[in-house]
Design an enzyme around this catalytic site. Structure first.
Site, PDB file in Angstrom:
ATOM      1  N   LYS A 129       9.004   1.454 -16.423  1.00 27.86           N
ATOM      2  CA  LYS A 129       7.882   0.895 -17.195  1.00 27.86           C
ATOM      3  C   LYS A 129       7.987   1.370 -18.638  1.00 27.86           C
ATOM      4  CE  LYS A 129       4.660   0.200 -13.492  1.00 27.86           C
ATOM      5  NZ  LYS A 129       4.692  -1.248 -13.604  1.00 27.86           N
ATOM      6  N   ARG A 148     -15.292  -8.805   1.534  1.00 27.15           N
ATOM      7  CA  ARG A 148     -16.546  -8.127   1.884  1.00 27.15           C
ATOM      8  C   ARG A 148     -17.756  -8.652   1.124  1.00 27.15           C
ATOM      9  NH1 ARG A 148     -15.067  -1.874   1.796  1.00 27.15           N
ATOM     10  NH2 ARG A 148     -14.222  -2.614  -0.158  1.00 27.15           N
ATOM     11  N   GLU A 154      10.367  -3.251 -17.339  1.00 26.58           N
ATOM     12  CA  GLU A 154       9.035  -3.740 -17.698  1.00 26.58           C
ATOM     13  C   GLU A 154       8.631  -3.106 -19.022  1.00 26.58           C
ATOM     14  OE1 GLU A 154       6.256  -4.210 -14.058  1.00 26.58           O
ATOM     15  OE2 GLU A 154       7.414  -2.405 -13.712  1.00 26.58           O
ATOM     16  N   HIS A 202       8.079 -11.095  -3.252  1.00 24.61           N
ATOM     17  CA  HIS A 202       8.107 -12.305  -4.080  1.00 24.61           C
ATOM     18  C   HIS A 202       9.415 -12.464  -4.845  1.00 24.61           C
ATOM     19  CE1 HIS A 202       6.589  -9.526  -7.164  1.00 24.61           C
ATOM     20  NE2 HIS A 202       7.104 -10.363  -8.037  1.00 24.61           N
ATOM     21  N   HIS A 257      11.950  -4.730  -3.925  1.00 22.93           N
ATOM     22  CA  HIS A 257      12.498  -5.830  -4.721  1.00 22.93           C
ATOM     23  C   HIS A 257      13.986  -5.633  -5.020  1.00 22.93           C
ATOM     24  CE1 HIS A 257       8.385  -6.870  -5.100  1.00 22.93           C
ATOM     25  NE2 HIS A 257       8.083  -6.034  -6.051  1.00 22.93           N
ATOM     26  N   ASP A 265       8.052   1.828  -5.555  1.00 16.33           N
ATOM     27  CA  ASP A 265       7.369   0.608  -5.991  1.00 16.33           C
ATOM     28  C   ASP A 265       8.351  -0.541  -6.238  1.00 16.33           C
ATOM     29  OD1 ASP A 265       4.952  -0.735  -6.770  1.00 16.33           O
ATOM     30  OD2 ASP A 265       5.627  -0.626  -8.847  1.00 16.33           O
ATOM     31  N   LYS A 281       3.291  -6.211   0.176  1.00 21.51           N
ATOM     32  CA  LYS A 281       3.736  -4.857  -0.127  1.00 21.51           C
ATOM     33  C   LYS A 281       2.534  -4.038  -0.586  1.00 21.51           C
ATOM     34  CE  LYS A 281       4.947  -3.855  -4.796  1.00 21.51           C
ATOM     35  NZ  LYS A 281       5.797  -3.724  -5.911  1.00 21.51           N
ATOM     36  N   LYS A 327      12.062 -16.194  -5.919  1.00 19.62           N
ATOM     37  CA  LYS A 327      12.494 -16.658  -7.248  1.00 19.62           C
ATOM     38  C   LYS A 327      13.625 -17.667  -7.106  1.00 19.62           C
ATOM     39  CE  LYS A 327      11.122 -12.597  -9.876  1.00 19.62           C
ATOM     40  NZ  LYS A 327      10.272 -13.216 -10.881  1.00 19.62           N
TER      41      LYS A 327
END
Ligand code: NAD
Length: 484
Positions: free
Chosen positions: A331, A51, A216, A178, A240, A235, A148, A182
């Site tokens: 996380k 934009r 993570e 993704h 994944h 998520d 995603k 890998k």
């Protein structure tokens, strides 16, 4: 090692969301590396669309900065970077309005591959797809890439599929995950189906259980608003981890081609049992000495979104009945480390004296931070002192075995973008696969929504809630240590 780079055909790639985080951090730096490797030729063109009101020069400067920031080697290749930037242009378009499209259409050349990367939120997919159509930009050989999240649940994923199907054929739609790009995940296919060694043991007779960990160490960061609507299950697990699970559990496809692979993955998803409340642990990180808690970081006081999930999945088919698959992701865990561990059963009988140790084999497919495959085998501890057994890894870290990961070892995004140009959908999800994954995920989510339970607290920097350890302990098993 001699690398064999196969150049792709000349292309015109439009990136909607060309000023966004994903384009700046992954897509354009990845394309630069493919340009450096010679896989992308200097006739190809990249058109950023967003934009913002930028001219071509200003956009190139945004991309120059992004590449220098995200590719540590780029500073030594400034001339190549400048040559790459001459292939990049910009078009200011608001996807929700009609202006700017004809300008962009003029840039699409006859005789090149046309690809459109939808690196924008899914709410814009319909606008973009419809306008591409109306401006005569959709033809048989066009392909689109969608990011995603592909839906929030089964219903929204089906609606997105219907939207895209109004404008494109399935063979033109590249739903990117993704993780499938890998190197190790593809190597899993080579390992399983290119060797005789593993496949005869790849079943519930010999495999005790499988663990999939995607840990993570970071928190939600600036993604609090998005993450709070999503949580770890949607998520990470729905997409994944589900893809990893499929690759590990699928039957040998007849061929390594898109539909054979995706047919087999779909069968795995359809064989997944619903997960019961007892086999499910949700957690949310609390403040600790090393960081703030989820509620503060996400800015969502009172939120019951999970930042951690552990569950025990079961695949009801001949190959896997009786072999559980334990999954955990979260996380603010103690390290950033992702792996799939195939834990084999112990030998049926030990010929060695009690106390000499008795172990099973573990095949660990490591995805993060370094990719590699490690096979733990039992050997005699060297030296005098009788027959004592120890486990040692037969290690194949790709960086050691094949040389440092450089231009010839592309990262997941750049490999997948090249697959898009080649028109190879093998490592992309098909619409029915995504819907089936959501169908299973929705049932898991409704397990806890019906109970109205809050997630269990865990300390930032830990291994998650204690209950997730119990999920394994009660079955006489334990998680492998989360270690980078
Ligand atoms: P972002 O917010 O950083 O960028 C969004 C881009 O879309 C910007 O270029 C913006 O100008 C453009 N945009 C927004 N509204 C527009 C409109 N009406 N018309 C034209 N352009 C418009 O987002 P992002 O992080 O780059 O993510 C893009 C998509 O990729 C999202 O769907 C996200 O969920 C997904 N994704 C991102 C990542 C990541 O690491 N950033 C990873 C996986 C998936």
């Amino acid at each position: 090692m001699v690398s064999r780079i196969i150049p792709v055909k000349t292309f015109d790639l439009v990136i909607f969301g060309g000023t966004g985080d994903l384009a700046r951090r992954k897509i354009l730096p990845g394309l630069f590396r493919r340009f450096l490797s010679g896989q992308m030729d200097s006739e190809s063109r990249i058109i950023g669309v967003a934009r913002q009101n930028l001219d071509c020069r200003a956009y190139r400067s945004v991309i120059r900065e992004a590449i220098l920031e995200n590719d540590s080697g780029a500073r030594d290749k400034i001339q190549c970077l400048e040559a790459f930037l001459t292939l990049v242009s910009y078009n200011s378009i608001d996807a929700e309005s009609e202006s700017g499209w004809d300008n962009m259409a003029c840039k699409m050349r006859d005789g090149t591959i046309h690809a459109y990367y939808f690196s924008v939120g899914p709410s814009l997919f319909d606008n973009i797809a419809g306008r591409l159509h109306r401006h005569g930009l959709v033809h048989e050989d066009v392909r689109i890439v969608v990011e995603k999240p592909f839906g929030h649940d089964w219903k929204s994923a089906c609606a997105l599929n219907r939207t895209l199907a109004r404008h494109f054929h399935e063979h033109q739609i590249f739903r990117i995950d993704h993780y499938l790009g890998k190197e190790t995940v593809q190597n899993l296919m080579a390992l399983r189906f290119g060797n005789l060694l593993f496949e005869p043991l790849w079943n519930s007779k010999y495999v005790d259980h499988i663990q999939i960990t995607v840990a993570e160490s970071v928190g939600v960061g600036g993604r609090g608003d998005y993450y709070d609507q999503t949580g770890a299950m949607r998520d990470m697990v729905q997409n994944h981890i589900m893809q990893l699970l499929c690759m590990i559990a699928m039957e040998p496809p007849a061929k390594y081609d898109p539909n054979s692979m995706r047919d087999e993955k779909l069968k795995v998803i359809r064989c997944l049992d619903p997960v019961t409340r007892n086999d499910l642990v949700r957690g949310q990180y609390e403040k600790s000495a090393i960081s703030g808690g989820y509620l503060d970081e996400a800015g969502k006081s009172g939120s019951t979104t999970e930042s951690f999930i552990a569950l025990k999945a079961r695949i009801s088919n001949w190959r896997w009945a009786g072999t559980p698959i334990y999954i955990r992701t979260g996380k603010r865990l103690k390290d950033r480390a992702s792996e799939i561990a195939v834990v084999f059963k112990q030998t049926p009988h030990s010929i060695f004296a009690a106390g000499s140790g008795r172990h099973g084999n573990i095949l660990a497919i490591k995805l993060q931070p370094n990719e590699g495959i490690e096979l733990e085998v039992t050997i005699k501890e060297p030296g005098p002192g009788g027959m004592r057994l120890i486990e040692v890894p037969l290690d194949m870290t790709f960086a050691d075995a094949l040389g440092p990961s450089d231009i010839d070892n592309p990262d997941a995004y750049e490999r997948l973008v090249m697959d898009v140009i080649r028109g190879d959908q093998t490592l992309f999800m098909r619409g029915d696969e995504v819907e089936a994954a959501w169908e299973w995920t929705d049932k898991v989510v409704s397990e806890w929504e019906n109970m109205n339970e809050k997630p269990l607290p865990y300390s930032s920097g830990s291994s998650g809630p204690d209950d997730s350890l119990m999920l394994m302990h009660r079955d006489g098993r334990k998680w492998r240590e989360i270690r980078a």
